[in-house]
Scaffold this active site. Structure first.
Site, PDB file in Angstrom:
ATOM      1  N   ASN A  63       0.854  -1.184   0.000  1.00 40.66           N
ATOM      2  CA  ASN A  63       0.000   0.000   0.000  1.00 40.66           C
ATOM      3  C   ASN A  63       0.888   1.231   0.000  1.00 40.66           C
ATOM      4  OD1 ASN A  63      -2.480  -1.266   0.093  1.00 40.66           O
ATOM      5  ND2 ASN A  63      -2.524  -1.347   2.323  1.00 40.66           N
TER       6      ASN A  63
ATOM      7  N   ASP B 294      -4.681  -5.752   2.304  1.00 39.39           N
ATOM      8  CA  ASP B 294      -5.884  -6.536   2.568  1.00 39.39           C
ATOM      9  C   ASP B 294      -5.702  -8.013   2.190  1.00 39.39           C
ATOM     10  OD1 ASP B 294      -7.446  -4.458   3.607  1.00 39.39           O
ATOM     11  OD2 ASP B 294      -7.729  -3.659   1.590  1.00 39.39           O
TER      12      ASP B 294
ATOM     13  N   LYS C  95     -16.997   2.404   9.486  1.00 33.28           N
ATOM     14  CA  LYS C  95     -15.830   1.591   9.846  1.00 33.28           C
ATOM     15  C   LYS C  95     -15.660   1.517  11.366  1.00 33.28           C
ATOM     16  CE  LYS C  95     -12.778   1.418   6.639  1.00 33.28           C
ATOM     17  NZ  LYS C  95     -11.746   1.773   5.676  1.00 33.28           N
TER      18      LYS C  95
HETATM   19  O1  C5P Z   1      -7.999  -0.981   5.671  1.00 36.02           O
HETATM   20  P1  C5P Z   1      -9.036  -0.318   6.534  1.00 36.02           P
HETATM   21  O2  C5P Z   1      -9.578   0.938   5.982  1.00 36.02           O
HETATM   22  O3  C5P Z   1     -10.082  -1.269   7.044  1.00 36.02           O
HETATM   23  O4  C5P Z   1      -8.201   0.137   7.823  1.00 36.02           O
HETATM   24  C1  C5P Z   1      -8.833   0.729   8.917  1.00 36.02           C
HETATM   25  C2  C5P Z   1      -8.011   0.514  10.159  1.00 36.02           C
HETATM   26  O5  C5P Z   1      -7.810  -0.874  10.384  1.00 36.02           O
HETATM   27  C3  C5P Z   1      -6.640   1.145  10.164  1.00 36.02           C
HETATM   28  O6  C5P Z   1      -6.441   1.634  11.470  1.00 36.02           O
HETATM   29  C4  C5P Z   1      -5.702  -0.023   9.878  1.00 36.02           C
HETATM   30  O7  C5P Z   1      -4.443   0.141  10.486  1.00 36.02           O
HETATM   31  C5  C5P Z   1      -6.442  -1.187  10.507  1.00 36.02           C
HETATM   32  N1  C5P Z   1      -6.234  -2.483   9.831  1.00 36.02           N
HETATM   33  C6  C5P Z   1      -5.602  -3.512  10.483  1.00 36.02           C
HETATM   34  N2  C5P Z   1      -5.436  -4.719   9.849  1.00 36.02           N
HETATM   35  C7  C5P Z   1      -5.867  -4.903   8.600  1.00 36.02           C
HETATM   36  C8  C5P Z   1      -6.505  -3.862   7.915  1.00 36.02           C
HETATM   37  C9  C5P Z   1      -6.662  -2.655   8.540  1.00 36.02           C
HETATM   38  O8  C5P Z   1      -5.175  -3.335  11.627  1.00 36.02           O
HETATM   39  N3  C5P Z   1      -5.692  -6.081   8.024  1.00 36.02           N
END
Ligand code: C5P
Length: 393
Positions: free
Chosen positions: A207, A276, A334
């Site tokens: 990312n 992801d 979220k």
């Molecule tokens: O990717 P997303 O938008 O869902 O990320 C939201 C939050 O979740 C962020 O704080 C990110 O660090 C965390 N996250 C995580 N593990 C993942 C995906 C996201 O801790 N696999």
């Protein structure tokens, strides 16, 4: 920070010219500055320059008739939250170590009732001289903060330790020393940066994330007296001094490092942009290029934050959401989905790689915008919000 007031003392050395830039950086951050100069300093930079930048007349003499009670050394120190001497010459350091008070600035330091920070600047031999070593050891024992010096090319053409820290570094240290110690001893676990999922020996998916926001939060947390455990994906940044840092590559490694530390953490801040998916079967060797289409099987990664937030006894969890549109709607969704007390939203296009950002905080009390600022300023504001919510639980 807005109410902070310092006395900036300048002593005689070539680095005095950098005091003008330091003054400018401090005033930009809302610090009000009263400049006091030794007679020697006035040979290197003029009081006119420093008056122009500070907006206040410079004080350099004990016998200044403008001070009605002739007590500048007392008045100036009582008004100050800190005294900063930059540059601090070898001679001035020797005076401080021995409690001499034979000019306005040394008298002011002796009469102070506030913290004293010094930024030594001198030739490398002067810095290494046993007399200076003794004096510095004495200042440290007296609770005086010594910032630097740095190593490198010196004005005299020699190379070694003794260069004054750059004004940017000094301003950061000075502003950091003013931060309220809102989280003394709290353990804060932070993820930062991207993750990297290998496709083969040389390729991978990742990312876009510089890690700047997460590292700034780690710094702001340290400034508040917290213990910081930083789990970082690959970045080009230097971890803040004092953080216990674990470097990881993949989401699986980040997951493991977080779970290893979560039980002893009071607060978890997930800033990392975690991939992801990972590749089902990464190749150990470089996949040879061919004209045939290549299909990769992508397996979803576990959601570290969601798993931490649903532990039986979770730390106070803070999530980040970088969205490219509909920020308010997606961020609140979220927060609910991951069961978070606090979620920090930002617009991905504005945030990634940039030194500035703009945040919106979502919690049970509503929405709190943090207007555009550099990432460290935002990190300090965010940490103040977290400290408030965490202590009020
Ligand atoms: O990717 P997303 O938008 O869902 O990320 C939201 C939050 O979740 C962020 O704080 C990110 O660090 C965390 N996250 C995580 N593990 C993942 C995906 C996201 O801790 N696999």
């Amino acid at each position: 920070m807005n109410k902070s007031h310092i006395v900036l003392g300048i002593t005689g050395g070539i680095a005095a010219y950098k005091a003008a830039e330091l003054l400018r950086l401090l005033t930009k951050q809302g610090v009000s500055v009263q400049v006091a100069m030794t007679e020697a300093a006035c040979h290197f930079i003029t009081p006119t320059t420093m008056q122009g930048l500070s907006g206040k007349p410079v004080i350099s003499s004990q016998w200044d008739a403008r001070v009605p009670n002739s007590m500048a050394h007392i008045n100036l120190s009582r008004e100050a939250d800190a005294i900063v001497i930059a540059p601090a010459s070898a001679d001035f350091i020797a005076k401080l170590a021995h409690g001499l008070a034979d000019d306005l600035l040394s008298t002011l330091c002796l009469a102070r009732d506030c913290p004293l920070l010094i930024a030594p600047a001198m030739n490398r031999e002067m810095w290494q001289n046993p007399a200076t070593r003794r004096n510095i050891a004495q200042l440290l024992a007296d609770g005086i903060q010594v910032l630097g010096p740095d190593s490198g090319m010196q004005a005299c053409g020699e190379e070694g330790a003794g260069r004054m820290l750059e004004p940017e570094q000094l301003a950061e240290h000075i502003v950091a020393s003013f931060q309220p110690k809102l989280l003394p001893g709290a353990r804060i676990l932070i993820t930062a940066g991207p993750t990297y999922e290998a496709i083969d020996a040389v390729r991978g998916i990742t990312n876009r994330s510089s890690g700047k926001m997460g590292y700034a939060i780690a710094r702001a947390a340290l400034e508040m007296g917290a213990e910081v455990i930083l789990v970082s994906g690959p970045t080009a940044l230097t971890a803040p001094a004092g953080a216990q840092t674990t470097n990881v590559q993949s989401a699986a490694q980040m997951y493991e490092a977080v779970m290893h530390n979560v039980a002893r953490s009071d607060i978890f801040i997930a800033v990392a942009a975690v991939a992801d998916y990972h590749i089902a079967q990464p190749s150990e060797h470089k996949i040879k290029k061919s004209n045939a289409p290549l299909t990769l099987e992508l397996i979803p990664n576990p959601d570290i934050l969601a798993d931490v937030a649903t532990l039986p006894n979770p730390p106070y969890c803070v999530g980040f959401a970088a969205e490219s549109e509909n920020l308010v709607e997606y961020a609140e969704q979220k927060r609910q989905a991951k069961k978070l007390p606090l979620l920090v939203g930002n617009i991905a296009q504005q945030a990634i790689g940039s030194d500035d950002n703009e945040l919106i905080l979502f919690d049970d009390h509503g929405i709190h915008p943090l207007p555009r600022a550099d990432k460290l300023t935002l990190a300090r504001q965010l940490m103040q919000h977290i400290a408030q919510r965490y202590t009020a639980r």
